[in-house]
Design a protein around this motif. Sequence first.
Motif, PDB file in Angstrom:
ATOM      1  N   PRO A 138       0.837  -1.213   0.000  1.00  0.00           N
ATOM      2  CA  PRO A 138       0.000   0.000   0.000  1.00  0.00           C
ATOM      3  C   PRO A 138       0.867   1.256   0.000  1.00  0.00           C
ATOM      4  O   PRO A 138       1.910   1.321   0.659  1.00  0.00           O
ATOM      5  N   GLY A 139       0.443   2.236  -0.778  1.00  0.00           N
ATOM      6  CA  GLY A 139       1.190   3.484  -0.861  1.00  0.00           C
ATOM      7  C   GLY A 139       2.259   3.510  -1.929  1.00  0.00           C
ATOM      8  O   GLY A 139       2.913   4.541  -2.116  1.00  0.00           O
ATOM      9  N   GLU A 140       2.470   2.400  -2.639  1.00  0.00           N
ATOM     10  CA  GLU A 140       3.473   2.338  -3.698  1.00  0.00           C
ATOM     11  C   GLU A 140       2.832   2.513  -5.063  1.00  0.00           C
ATOM     12  O   GLU A 140       1.701   2.080  -5.277  1.00  0.00           O
ATOM     13  N   ASN A 141       3.581   3.106  -5.990  1.00  0.00           N
ATOM     14  CA  ASN A 141       3.146   2.976  -7.372  1.00  0.00           C
ATOM     15  C   ASN A 141       3.779   1.720  -7.958  1.00  0.00           C
ATOM     16  O   ASN A 141       4.655   1.104  -7.339  1.00  0.00           O
ATOM     17  N   ILE A 142       3.351   1.337  -9.149  1.00  0.00           N
ATOM     18  CA  ILE A 142       3.711   0.021  -9.684  1.00  0.00           C
ATOM     19  C   ILE A 142       5.202  -0.072 -10.000  1.00  0.00           C
ATOM     20  O   ILE A 142       5.868  -1.060  -9.655  1.00  0.00           O
ATOM     21  N   LEU A 161       4.589   1.849 -20.059  1.00  0.00           N
ATOM     22  CA  LEU A 161       4.763   1.936 -18.617  1.00  0.00           C
ATOM     23  C   LEU A 161       3.522   2.542 -17.977  1.00  0.00           C
ATOM     24  O   LEU A 161       2.790   3.304 -18.621  1.00  0.00           O
ATOM     25  N   PRO A 162       3.253   2.207 -16.711  1.00  0.00           N
ATOM     26  CA  PRO A 162       2.082   2.769 -16.029  1.00  0.00           C
ATOM     27  C   PRO A 162       2.143   4.290 -15.976  1.00  0.00           C
ATOM     28  O   PRO A 162       3.213   4.879 -15.791  1.00  0.00           O
ATOM     29  N   GLN A 163       0.989   4.907 -16.146  1.00  0.00           N
ATOM     30  CA  GLN A 163       0.858   6.354 -16.055  1.00  0.00           C
ATOM     31  C   GLN A 163       0.230   6.731 -14.713  1.00  0.00           C
ATOM     32  O   GLN A 163      -0.595   6.002 -14.176  1.00  0.00           O
ATOM     33  N   GLU A 164       0.632   7.883 -14.175  1.00  0.00           N
ATOM     34  CA  GLU A 164       0.144   8.333 -12.874  1.00  0.00           C
ATOM     35  C   GLU A 164      -1.184   9.070 -13.037  1.00  0.00           C
ATOM     36  O   GLU A 164      -1.219  10.211 -13.499  1.00  0.00           O
ATOM     37  N   GLN A 183      -2.543   5.368  -9.503  1.00  0.00           N
ATOM     38  CA  GLN A 183      -1.880   6.309  -8.610  1.00  0.00           C
ATOM     39  C   GLN A 183      -1.962   5.744  -7.206  1.00  0.00           C
ATOM     40  O   GLN A 183      -3.046   5.340  -6.748  1.00  0.00           O
ATOM     41  N   ALA A 184      -0.818   5.693  -6.531  1.00  0.00           N
ATOM     42  CA  ALA A 184      -0.797   5.168  -5.174  1.00  0.00           C
ATOM     43  C   ALA A 184      -1.705   5.990  -4.271  1.00  0.00           C
ATOM     44  O   ALA A 184      -1.715   7.222  -4.341  1.00  0.00           O
ATOM     45  N   GLU A 185      -2.473   5.277  -3.448  1.00  0.00           N
ATOM     46  CA  GLU A 185      -3.385   5.920  -2.507  1.00  0.00           C
ATOM     47  C   GLU A 185      -4.240   6.967  -3.207  1.00  0.00           C
ATOM     48  O   GLU A 185      -4.200   8.156  -2.907  1.00  0.00           O
ATOM     49  N   GLY A 186      -5.022   6.483  -4.166  1.00  0.00           N
ATOM     50  CA  GLY A 186      -5.939   7.352  -4.880  1.00  0.00           C
ATOM     51  C   GLY A 186      -7.091   7.792  -3.994  1.00  0.00           C
ATOM     52  O   GLY A 186      -7.007   7.722  -2.762  1.00  0.00           O
TER      53      GLY A 186
END
Length: 322
Positions: free
Chosen positions: A78-82, A177-180, A258-261
């Motif tokens: 939790p709290g991380e981006n990919i 790659l993943p986008q924020e 996005q981490a912790e959306g």
Amino acid sequence: MGEAPAAELGAVLGGGSWGVGTRFEGPPAPSIPMRLGINTCYVVLAVLFDEEDRVLLVQEAKPECRGRWYLPAGRMEPGENIVAAMRREVKEETGLECEALTLLALEERGSAWIRFVFLARPTGGTLKTLEEADAESLQAVWWAGDPSALPLRALDILPLLDLAARYRRSPPHPPTLPQELPCTPLCLRLLVVFTNDTGSLWVLLGTDGTPHLPVVTCGTSPAEIRGGFCLPVLRLLRDCLSLDPCPRPLGLLGLQHQAEGPGGADGVCFNLLLSIPPSSSGAAPPKLCGPPAFCWWCVEDESLRGRILQRLSAAATVPIRS
């Protein structure tokens, strides 16, 4: 149809992101948002090669597979981006810093478990030795031989290594790659394409509000989890098409997270490409049925049509394995 669908299509085809609203095609989003460790598990895995084409392998420390070999991998926290999760796992298990180059594959078991497979390159650090063994791994090595000659934790890494080698020789899709961008549920944005042998091309659009690419959510019930990504896609197509659809396999164009959306949610929006094969030469798109919530949009812009056809003809998408 105006500029809106063209702008969204351009972003999606380029591996970019596009805002996810609160209204979805098909069933509504689950009332409980996606949260890591509660109702979903995201796993990251990395394939790295050095200048001598040796692959980075780790020797497992976990009691159930201690001493066996695998690629650097682990659960996202939790709290991380990919991408940050992938880099952390590589650092913890191998001692090396790395840079993500592209997603190689997406593996899914519905909303309950998703694995993001990356191709990455080393950028620094020092390879972990047996003297530095800990709970994360025993050691890491650059392996030049056939990985199948080693006692592996699981054989599922062998096709991933083959996929990585083929990508390095001749990339079938652009770096992805993943986008924020935040997303509360786990959802699929669908680029559904119909094309015939005359060169005409249509895209399925949702018409509730501004015309847009349809977005469906992935449910969290046991039946919906078993159905994987295919279930909400087929359900949407069966609801709006006048025939039983037989779409070609799904491919991934991009994703956003996005981490912790909002509300601490860990939702992801996956942008998927699929095509409906024509029933005959020169055929028009299948007739739409049900409420007038969809339409076929004929893509007349040559540049946009060319980009879609290139993605279709070359299978230029990240493969999805269910």
